[in-house]
Structure formats: C-alpha cells, structure tokens
Scaffold this motif. Structure first.
Motif, PDB file in Angstrom:
ATOM      1  N   ALA A 128      -0.996 -23.834 -12.960  1.00 27.03           N
ATOM      2  CA  ALA A 128      -1.640 -23.086 -12.187  1.00 27.03           C
ATOM      3  C   ALA A 128      -1.235 -22.849 -10.880  1.00 27.03           C
ATOM      4  CB  ALA A 128      -3.079 -23.614 -12.160  1.00 27.03           C
ATOM      5  N   LEU A 129       0.002 -23.501 -10.174  1.00 21.88           N
ATOM      6  CA  LEU A 129       0.204 -23.598  -9.000  1.00 21.88           C
ATOM      7  C   LEU A 129       0.699 -22.088  -8.338  1.00 21.88           C
ATOM      8  CD1 LEU A 129       2.510 -26.944  -8.652  1.00 21.88           C
ATOM      9  CD2 LEU A 129       0.085 -26.472  -7.912  1.00 21.88           C
ATOM     10  N   PRO A 130       1.522 -21.476  -9.237  1.00 16.88           N
ATOM     11  CA  PRO A 130       1.830 -19.967  -8.758  1.00 16.88           C
ATOM     12  C   PRO A 130       0.648 -19.252  -8.617  1.00 16.88           C
ATOM     13  CG  PRO A 130       2.611 -20.345 -10.723  1.00 16.88           C
ATOM     14  CD  PRO A 130       2.221 -21.636 -10.493  1.00 16.88           C
ATOM     15  N   VAL A 131      -0.330 -19.120  -9.532  1.00 20.21           N
ATOM     16  CA  VAL A 131      -1.524 -18.408  -9.401  1.00 20.21           C
ATOM     17  C   VAL A 131      -2.338 -18.889  -7.969  1.00 20.21           C
ATOM     18  CG1 VAL A 131      -3.934 -17.891 -10.331  1.00 20.21           C
ATOM     19  CG2 VAL A 131      -1.727 -18.368 -11.817  1.00 20.21           C
ATOM     20  N   MET A 132      -2.336 -20.353  -7.771  1.00 21.95           N
ATOM     21  CA  MET A 132      -2.826 -20.676  -6.458  1.00 21.95           C
ATOM     22  C   MET A 132      -2.486 -20.169  -5.377  1.00 21.95           C
ATOM     23  SD  MET A 132      -3.503 -24.843  -5.101  1.00 21.95           S
ATOM     24  CE  MET A 132      -1.543 -24.922  -4.693  1.00 21.95           C
ATOM     25  N   VAL A 133      -0.998 -20.295  -5.245  1.00 23.54           N
ATOM     26  CA  VAL A 133      -0.435 -19.441  -4.027  1.00 23.54           C
ATOM     27  C   VAL A 133      -0.914 -18.169  -3.853  1.00 23.54           C
ATOM     28  CG1 VAL A 133       1.804 -18.976  -3.199  1.00 23.54           C
ATOM     29  CG2 VAL A 133       1.452 -21.289  -4.306  1.00 23.54           C
ATOM     30  N   MET A 134      -0.710 -17.415  -5.024  1.00 23.20           N
ATOM     31  CA  MET A 134      -1.008 -15.921  -4.837  1.00 23.20           C
ATOM     32  C   MET A 134      -2.457 -15.656  -4.400  1.00 23.20           C
ATOM     33  SD  MET A 134       1.079 -14.013  -7.979  1.00 23.20           S
ATOM     34  CE  MET A 134       0.506 -14.962  -9.438  1.00 23.20           C
ATOM     35  N   TRP A 135      -3.429 -16.522  -4.851  1.00 18.70           N
ATOM     36  CA  TRP A 135      -4.841 -16.253  -4.501  1.00 18.70           C
ATOM     37  C   TRP A 135      -4.932 -16.689  -3.187  1.00 18.70           C
ATOM     38  CZ3 TRP A 135      -9.716 -14.533  -5.930  1.00 18.70           C
ATOM     39  CH2 TRP A 135     -10.665 -15.024  -5.227  1.00 18.70           C
ATOM     40  N   VAL A 136      -4.567 -17.806  -2.805  1.00 18.84           N
ATOM     41  CA  VAL A 136      -4.602 -18.222  -1.176  1.00 18.84           C
ATOM     42  C   VAL A 136      -3.795 -17.190  -0.299  1.00 18.84           C
ATOM     43  CG1 VAL A 136      -4.487 -19.891   0.378  1.00 18.84           C
ATOM     44  CG2 VAL A 136      -5.024 -20.762  -1.820  1.00 18.84           C
ATOM     45  N   ALA A 137      -2.779 -16.927  -0.722  1.00 19.93           N
ATOM     46  CA  ALA A 137      -2.177 -15.969   0.076  1.00 19.93           C
ATOM     47  C   ALA A 137      -2.833 -14.395   0.252  1.00 19.93           C
ATOM     48  CB  ALA A 137      -0.472 -15.767  -0.622  1.00 19.93           C
ATOM     49  N   GLY A 138      -3.548 -14.200  -0.916  1.00 24.90           N
ATOM     50  CA  GLY A 138      -4.172 -12.712  -0.732  1.00 24.90           C
ATOM     51  C   GLY A 138      -5.377 -13.035   0.363  1.00 24.90           C
ATOM     52  N   LEU A 139      -6.152 -13.993   0.231  1.00 23.82           N
ATOM     53  CA  LEU A 139      -7.445 -14.184   1.097  1.00 23.82           C
ATOM     54  C   LEU A 139      -6.785 -14.374   2.460  1.00 23.82           C
ATOM     55  CD1 LEU A 139      -9.296 -16.967  -0.873  1.00 23.82           C
ATOM     56  CD2 LEU A 139      -9.728 -14.697  -0.940  1.00 23.82           C
ATOM     57  N   VAL A 140      -5.589 -15.250   2.753  1.00 25.28           N
ATOM     58  CA  VAL A 140      -5.279 -15.471   4.135  1.00 25.28           C
ATOM     59  C   VAL A 140      -4.792 -14.060   4.740  1.00 25.28           C
ATOM     60  CG1 VAL A 140      -3.521 -16.455   5.440  1.00 25.28           C
ATOM     61  CG2 VAL A 140      -4.680 -17.850   3.827  1.00 25.28           C
ATOM     62  N   ARG A 141      -3.995 -13.222   3.863  1.00 17.77           N
ATOM     63  CA  ARG A 141      -3.183 -11.923   4.298  1.00 17.77           C
ATOM     64  C   ARG A 141      -4.596 -10.980   4.777  1.00 17.77           C
ATOM     65  NH1 ARG A 141       0.498  -7.872   1.080  1.00 17.77           N
ATOM     66  NH2 ARG A 141       0.871  -6.305   2.672  1.00 17.77           N
ATOM     67  N   ALA A 142      -5.830 -11.061   3.982  1.00 18.17           N
ATOM     68  CA  ALA A 142      -6.955  -9.946   4.317  1.00 18.17           C
ATOM     69  C   ALA A 142      -7.360 -10.618   5.692  1.00 18.17           C
ATOM     70  CB  ALA A 142      -7.765 -10.456   3.227  1.00 18.17           C
ATOM     71  N   ALA A 143      -7.632 -12.048   5.933  1.00 15.56           N
ATOM     72  CA  ALA A 143      -7.902 -12.437   7.076  1.00 15.56           C
ATOM     73  C   ALA A 143      -7.166 -11.969   8.365  1.00 15.56           C
ATOM     74  CB  ALA A 143      -8.354 -14.103   7.072  1.00 15.56           C
ATOM     75  N   ASP A 144      -5.805 -12.342   8.129  1.00  8.09           N
ATOM     76  CA  ASP A 144      -4.758 -12.019   9.288  1.00  8.09           C
ATOM     77  C   ASP A 144      -4.668 -10.410   9.496  1.00  8.09           C
ATOM     78  OD1 ASP A 144      -3.835 -14.365   9.325  1.00  8.09           O
ATOM     79  OD2 ASP A 144      -2.227 -13.984   7.711  1.00  8.09           O
ATOM     80  N   GLU A 145      -5.098  -9.835   8.483  1.00  4.72           N
ATOM     81  CA  GLU A 145      -5.181  -8.070   8.844  1.00  4.72           C
ATOM     82  C   GLU A 145      -6.627  -7.512   8.993  1.00  4.72           C
ATOM     83  OE1 GLU A 145      -3.511  -6.244   5.034  1.00  4.72           O
ATOM     84  OE2 GLU A 145      -1.521  -7.020   5.675  1.00  4.72           O
ATOM     85  N   LYS A 146      -7.573  -8.708   9.188  1.00 10.38           N
ATOM     86  CA  LYS A 146      -9.071  -8.321   9.489  1.00 10.38           C
ATOM     87  C   LYS A 146      -9.543  -7.486   8.573  1.00 10.38           C
ATOM     88  CE  LYS A 146      -8.432  -9.411  14.643  1.00 10.38           C
ATOM     89  NZ  LYS A 146      -7.078 -10.272  14.118  1.00 10.38           N
TER      90      LYS A 146
END
Length: 486
Positions: free
Chosen positions: A155-173
C-alpha cells in the motif's frame, strides 16, 4: 526484418536526452532501492505474520470469497472477523504460488522501491535534487525497521500518491481532484491504514480555510467537505463496505495489549539507532537554518513525530508523509527545482540502473534462495505437534502464522483484533507466568493437551516440572510438551 532508420535513432536519443531531472532521479532512486531490497530480501521475510497472510490469500483464491468469520484458530472458530487487507493477501498468495518466496520478496521490494521513487518525484517538483534526496534518504532510514512482506508494504506507493495529491491541491489553493478517489478505494482494499489517509483531509481543508479570503471560506469549506464525503464513500468500495473502517477502531481499542506487540511499542533510545540519528539531524538543521513551516503543517509533522515515537511501526508514515507536507514550504529556504537541473547524464544513469534492476530480479533470487528466519519457522516442532495427534494446542504468539500455514489450528496468532485485548492479555500472563493461577486456569478451562512455546518462555520451565506433562521435542526455536496425565 525492418531496422530503425538513423533519423529514428536520433529521435529516440533526443527524447532520452530530454528526460528531466525530476523524472530521471526518481527512476534512479527506485532502481537502486529495488536492487538493495532484493539483496537484503531475507530481511523482508522476518515477520511471522507473512505466513498467515499468504495462507489467507490461498484460502480466498480457493473459496472465491473473502472471510467473514474465523476459520483458522481452534479457540475462536466461527467468530466474526474480516480482512480489510484481502487484496494484498491475494497478491502475496499469487506471487508465492508462482515464484515461491522469491515472488513475495520481489513484489514487496518493488512496492517499497516504487513508493520512494514516487516520493522523490513529488519532492523534486519543488526542491532541488540534493535537499530532495536528503529527505528521501532520511525517509528510508525511518521506514526501514518496518519493511517486511506484509500488506502495508504493497500500500505504500498508493499512500504516497494519495497524500501527494492532497498536498498538491493545498499548495495550489484548490480542491483535490476527484481522480484521487480510485486511490483511496485501492488503498482500502490493500491495507487498513487507509483511515489515516482519510484523516489527512481535515488538516489540509483547515489550511485552505485559513488561507482563503473571508468571503470565500464557506464555498471552500463546502468543496472540501464534498470531497471528504466522496473519499469516505470511495473507501467503502470494498467487499465489506463501511465495516473496513471499523477495523482500525478495533485495533486501536486493544489498549494495553498493543504494548506487548513489538511493532506497536515506542521507540527504544537505549542504543543509538537510525530513528534517533534522523531526529537529531532534523533538530540540528532546525537550529542551524531556522527552518519554518506554515502552522497547520507544523501540527501535522508534530503529529507524525508523535506517532513514530509512540509506535515504532509509524516510522514509515513519518518518513514518507512528512516530506510531502514540507516540500513546498522548504523550497524557498533550501533551493527550488529548476529546468537547469536537467543533465544528459541523468538519463544514462536511469537507463543503466533500470537494466541493472531487471537483471538483479533474476540473479539475486536464484543465488540467495530467500527463506523466512528460523525463529518464526518452527518446522520440526510443528511436525512433533502433528505426530502427537493432539489438537488443543497452546502456542507462542509468534508461532501462530507458521502454524496456520502448516494447517495446524493455533491458540493465538497475529490477528490480534480477532482475539481482543482480554484474550491476548490472558495468554501473555499465562505463558509468561505473570500470574501462575492464570496459567493453571487457562490450561484447565481450555483443556490444553499440547504446547509449543519458545524456549525462553517461563511456562516451559514449569511444564518440565509438572508430572502430567512430558517434553517430547526441543530445539533452539521451540519446545513441545504433551499432556500424559490427568
């Protein structure tokens, strides 16, 4: 046969030279870690639970269904129980059936290496190569103690992609993309840690509200709330529906029983280790460079540090998730990734290492012949238990997985949420003679007629002195006693 033209060759080479650093470096990292994990593949098989994970996967393939009750132990047959990590167990069973332990090691190594390759990719969208690689190396050190062939690894690669997607959305407001929802659904079928992924939506939504103008906050709240509801619904797309979410609550509800399981115990600072070195290095960097993060991200990182300190198994969360929250804020302080970072050498190195990784996938498994460690594989002792003809077995906790794999029903195994805190604590008090009365009561109440315990278990010495019990087998891994009297 048609050969490519010179123009075609030049076009391919031109494309390879154009490979940017933030793509080449992740390939290099993933390939290097994959080869390293293959070389250390035996260590991925150090966990006793790997045995029953594969056995359960085989059971699901044979029965074409997922479990809803316990069918493996003799102490709780028919008790309600589900496996929220069923998909990973099926993958392990298929890999083991096709390639034996080499398949299990290769699948686990590929998943772990891919997770760190993806982490490198996401970090280098913001950071220059050196600070990004330093965070990746620190993350690998933090995660290393829990790198074993179990569902969480897949599940680790799925976790990284999920969290990265959430954080990128926050970074891009902006609100996270709904294309992330299949990731949380996949994670929910691979491992119960998906509930952690759902919880991360809240702090990022809070950050979005803090950064928004007052007149936009209601709109932003509604958008993030709708995404959270959609993510929760997607996480229920499992054979068990919303019941998969409740498993995490049952595990955390075990309370003091968790403290008896190695991976749930707090970090040990009695000796200098990788976790302490990373922690001290991070503190030194904070003091030297006066690193700053936004308030919400500070809270998230502190929460991850707390989890890793209180439960050693959470080191991987700190190592893989915290850098994603830190990357964008750290970029102005440690250097941003730029186009000038691209080099033709990156492409050559990436191609060479990918070829090496492919070759090592064949060479290393054949030369190393992976096997789980002997301490969790009491082969001869299990044969002695079978030869005794007895079935009401009292076993050490770590032997449960191997017993299931060998078709012997254990007293207890790694499915702690099935047995519950009271059962688990009573077993521990009995076999470790924390209360001799509990030991006698358990032996009588359960009508135990055979035991298989680790040699260092205090109950072994007591059984040796009880006239109604006879030692029938012993080695450095396990001791077997059979009841011969009343």
């Amino acid at each position: 046969m048609v050969y490519p033209s010179a123009d075609a060759d030049r076009s391919i080479l031109s494309g390879l030279r154009a490979l940017p650093a933030h793509v080449a470096w992740p390939l290099v990292v993933a390939a290097l870690l994959y080869v390293l994990l293959l070389a250390l593949g035996g260590k991925l098989l150090n966990d006793a639970d790997t045995y029953w994970q594969i056995a359960l996967g085989d059971w699901m393939i044979a029965h074409r269904t997922v479990p809803h009750v316990d069918t493996f132990s003799w102490t709780l047959p028919g008790a309600p129980w589900i496996s929220s990590q069923w998909l990973a167990q099926v993958i392990f069973a298929v890999a083991y059936g096709a390639l034996g332990w080499s398949g299990v090691v290769a699948v686990s190594a590929l998943a772990i290496a891919s997770a760190f390759g993806l982490l490198t990719y996401y970090l280098m969208r913001h950071l220059a190569p050196m600070p990004a690689l330093a965070l990746v190396m620190a993350g690998f050190v933090l995660a290393a103690p829990h790198m074993v062939a179990r569902p969480h690894a897949l599940a680790l690669p799925v976790m990284v992609m999920w969290v990265a997607g959430l954080v990128r959305a926050a970074d891009e407001k902006r609100t996270p993309s709904y294309w992330l929802l299949p990731l949380i659904a996949l994670w929910a079928n691979l491992h119960g840690g998906f509930t952690f992924g759902l919880m991360l939506i809240a702090p990022l939504a809070l950050e979005a509200l803090i950064n928004a103008r007052a007149d936009e906050r209601l709109y932003i709240f509604m958008r993030w709330a709708l995404f959270g509801i959609a993510a929760l619904a997607a996480a229920c797309v499992t054979p068990y529906g919303p019941e998969s979410i409740l498993v995490t609550r049952r595990i955390l509800g075990l309370g003091p029983a968790l403290a008896l399981i190695g991976e749930w115990q707090p970090q040990d600072f009695a000796r200098l280790g990788g976790f302490e070195l990373v922690l001290l290095g991070a503190l030194g960097l904070l003091l030297w460079r006066r690193v700053t993060l936004p308030p919400v991200r500070i809270l998230v990182v502190l929460g991850l540090v707390h989890m890793a300190l209180s439960q050693s198994r959470s080191g991987e969360m700190l190592g893989l998730v915290a850098p994603l929250f830190m990357a964008a804020p750290l970029a102005p302080q440690f250097g941003r990734h730029t186009i000038s970072d691209a080099r033709p050498l990156y492409t050559a190195a990436a191609a060479a290492l990918l070829l090496l990784a492919a070759a090592m996938s064949i060479v290393l498994p054949l030369s190393l012949r992976y096997e789980p460690r002997a301490e969790v594989s009491p082969t001869s002792a299990v044969e002695a238990v079978k030869a005794s003809g007895r079935t009401r077995l009292l076993n050490s906790y770590d032997f449960g997985g191997y017993l299931i794999a060998q078709g012997v029903k254990p007293f207890i195994d790694g499915r702690t949420e099935l047995y519950g805190a009271e059962f688990f604590l009573r077993h521990d008090a009995a076999v470790n003679l924390k209360n001799v009365g509990v030991f006698y009561d358990l032996m009588r109440d359960r009508d135990i007629d055979v035991t298989m315990l680790a040699p260092s278990t205090p109950a072994v010495g007591l059984l040796d002195r009880m006239p109604e019990w006879k030692r029938v087998y012993a080695d450095g891994i396990a001791v077997v006693h059979v009841r011969v009297g009343g």
